[in-house]
Design a protein around this motif. Structure first.
Motif, PDB file in Angstrom:
ATOM      1  N   SER A  37     111.524  63.336  34.462  1.00 12.94           N
ATOM      2  CA  SER A  37     110.436  62.442  34.865  1.00 12.94           C
ATOM      3  C   SER A  37     109.292  62.590  33.874  1.00 12.94           C
ATOM      4  O   SER A  37     109.320  63.459  33.000  1.00 12.94           O
ATOM      5  N   GLU A  38     108.283  61.751  34.028  1.00 15.02           N
ATOM      6  CA  GLU A  38     107.114  61.835  33.145  1.00 15.02           C
ATOM      7  C   GLU A  38     106.470  63.219  33.190  1.00 15.02           C
ATOM      8  O   GLU A  38     105.848  63.659  32.225  1.00 15.02           O
TER       9      GLU A  38
ATOM     10  N   TRP B 233     108.290  65.485  30.421  1.00 14.42           N
ATOM     11  CA  TRP B 233     108.580  65.032  29.060  1.00 14.42           C
ATOM     12  C   TRP B 233     107.897  65.925  28.033  1.00 14.42           C
ATOM     13  O   TRP B 233     108.468  66.264  27.003  1.00 14.42           O
TER      14      TRP B 233
ATOM     15  N   ARG C 284     107.736  58.084  39.104  1.00 18.21           N
ATOM     16  CA  ARG C 284     107.229  57.270  38.003  1.00 18.21           C
ATOM     17  C   ARG C 284     105.857  56.688  38.344  1.00 18.21           C
ATOM     18  O   ARG C 284     105.549  56.416  39.494  1.00 18.21           O
TER      19      ARG C 284
ATOM     20  N   TRP D  86     105.013  53.380  33.833  1.00 20.29           N
ATOM     21  CA  TRP D  86     105.987  54.328  33.311  1.00 20.29           C
ATOM     22  C   TRP D  86     106.721  53.803  32.080  1.00 20.29           C
ATOM     23  O   TRP D  86     107.018  54.559  31.144  1.00 20.29           O
TER      24      TRP D  86
ATOM     25  N   SER E  30     104.579  54.147  29.108  1.00 23.04           N
ATOM     26  CA  SER E  30     104.507  55.576  28.759  1.00 23.04           C
ATOM     27  C   SER E  30     105.762  56.016  28.028  1.00 23.04           C
ATOM     28  O   SER E  30     105.704  56.777  27.057  1.00 23.04           O
ATOM     29  N   LEU E  31     106.910  55.515  28.499  1.00 18.99           N
ATOM     30  CA  LEU E  31     108.181  55.879  27.889  1.00 18.99           C
ATOM     31  C   LEU E  31     108.271  55.346  26.459  1.00 18.99           C
ATOM     32  O   LEU E  31     108.694  56.055  25.540  1.00 18.99           O
TER      33      LEU E  31
ATOM     34  N   PHE F 126     106.129  57.383  24.249  1.00 22.65           N
ATOM     35  CA  PHE F 126     106.740  58.685  24.002  1.00 22.65           C
ATOM     36  C   PHE F 126     107.741  58.604  22.855  1.00 22.65           C
ATOM     37  O   PHE F 126     107.779  59.495  21.989  1.00 22.65           O
TER      38      PHE F 126
END
Length: 300
Positions: free
Chosen positions: A51-52, A55, A71, A75, A78-79, A82
């Motif tokens: 999950s966030e 990470w 999430r 999300w 954010s992904l 990342f």
């Protein structure tokens, strides 16, 4: 992706294709787990975020060692950020779950999030690690709709049927085997394993979970970090008590040898052959552009 430090002499070289060494249950002792596994021949680990919230821990581990309700509303943004910031990362763990835990999460939501994550993995041309519990029919339908996946799909702790292997393999799937396999009837497990192309088999521990359940095996225990209450006692005594307490609950990454032995026996091939082919398969899967494995292979 975490790589263990310089490896001690070992009869085999192994690649743990899926684990969670950032798990809070073992994070404090992760360096010692990596050193012990490395000494046992485990040269690489694919550490998976869930999950966030973790990470950053996975990213930190990679730097230090050259589910749905969690999430946030943004999300996906954010992904994406990342992956821009961490181009060496693969996608996962993602997936579908109709088991006891998954039943608490709306399956429609699971499917929606899963599809978006798969589409992102395909867009970025990165391999993706997939968790699937009692939802292989749904999984196959979704993979057919979005796939194929040239960069590869790692089906972690695979316990699906032998009949589905061919269709999944044609879509780009690899089949990663963990200690959970020991809970399947051996005749069914053997049939399933025999159906997997040898160039698509991987080994993993899913540490600290998926503790192998076999008779007459010697499991390596996970130590715990000494607390302040142990200051007046010997470190050896403290570690001994911790190992005894945790032996039946937490899986050490060095226990990948037990998975290797069990899988090799069912496939009726040597352990050395299985170690070599699974290391080669995992290296191929994780040699995508930007990965540490790719950069090291290119440098050779």
């Amino acid at each position: 992706m975490a790589q263990a430090p310089a490896r001690a002499a070992s009869a085999v070289r192994l690649f743990d294709a899926h684990c969670h060494l950032q798990d809070p249950r073992v994070l404090a002792v992760a360096p010692s787990l990596i050193r012990a596994a490395n000494a046992a021949g485990v040269a690489r680990f694919a550490v998976n975020g869930t999950s966030e919230k973790d990470w950053h821990l996975v990213k930190q581990m990679a730097e230090e060692y050259p589910w749905v309700p969690e999430r946030s509303p943004d999300w996906m943004d954010s992904l994406r950020r990342f992956f821009v910031e961490t181009p060496e990362a693969a996608v996962g763990e993602i997936g579908l779950d109709k088991g006891s835990h998954g039943k608490t999460i709306d399956f429609g939501e699971q499917v929606e999030v899963f599809q978006r994550q798969l589409e992102l993995a395909k867009e970025l041309n990165k391999p993706v690690s997939v968790h699937c519990v009692r939802a292989f029919g749904d999984l196959l339908d979704i993979l057919k709709r979005i796939g194929p996946f040239p960069a590869g799909v790692l089906l972690h702790s695979y316990l699906g049927s032998a009949e589905m292997v061919s269709s999944l393999a044609n879509l780009g799937c690899y089949f990663s085997l963990s200690g959970f396999l020991t809970g399947m009837k051996s005749t069914k497990a053997k049939q399933m394993l025999k159906s997997i192309p040898l160039d698509r088999i991987l080994l993993e521990t899913d540490a600290p979970d998926a503790l192998p359940k076999l008779d007459d095996i010697s499991l390596l225990a996970v130590p715990v970090e000494s607390s302040s209450s142990d200051n007046g006692k010997s470190k050896e005594d403290s570690n001994s008590r911790a190992s005894t307490a945790l032996n039946e609950s937490l899986n050490h990454p060095s226990n990948i040898h037990i998975v290797m032995k069990y899988v090799a026996s069912l496939l009726e091939i040597s352990e050395i052959e299985l170690a070599e082919v699974t290391y080669k398969n995992a290296t191929k899967l994780f040699s995508y552009h930007g990965s540490k494995v790719h950069n090291e292979v290119e440098a050779v």
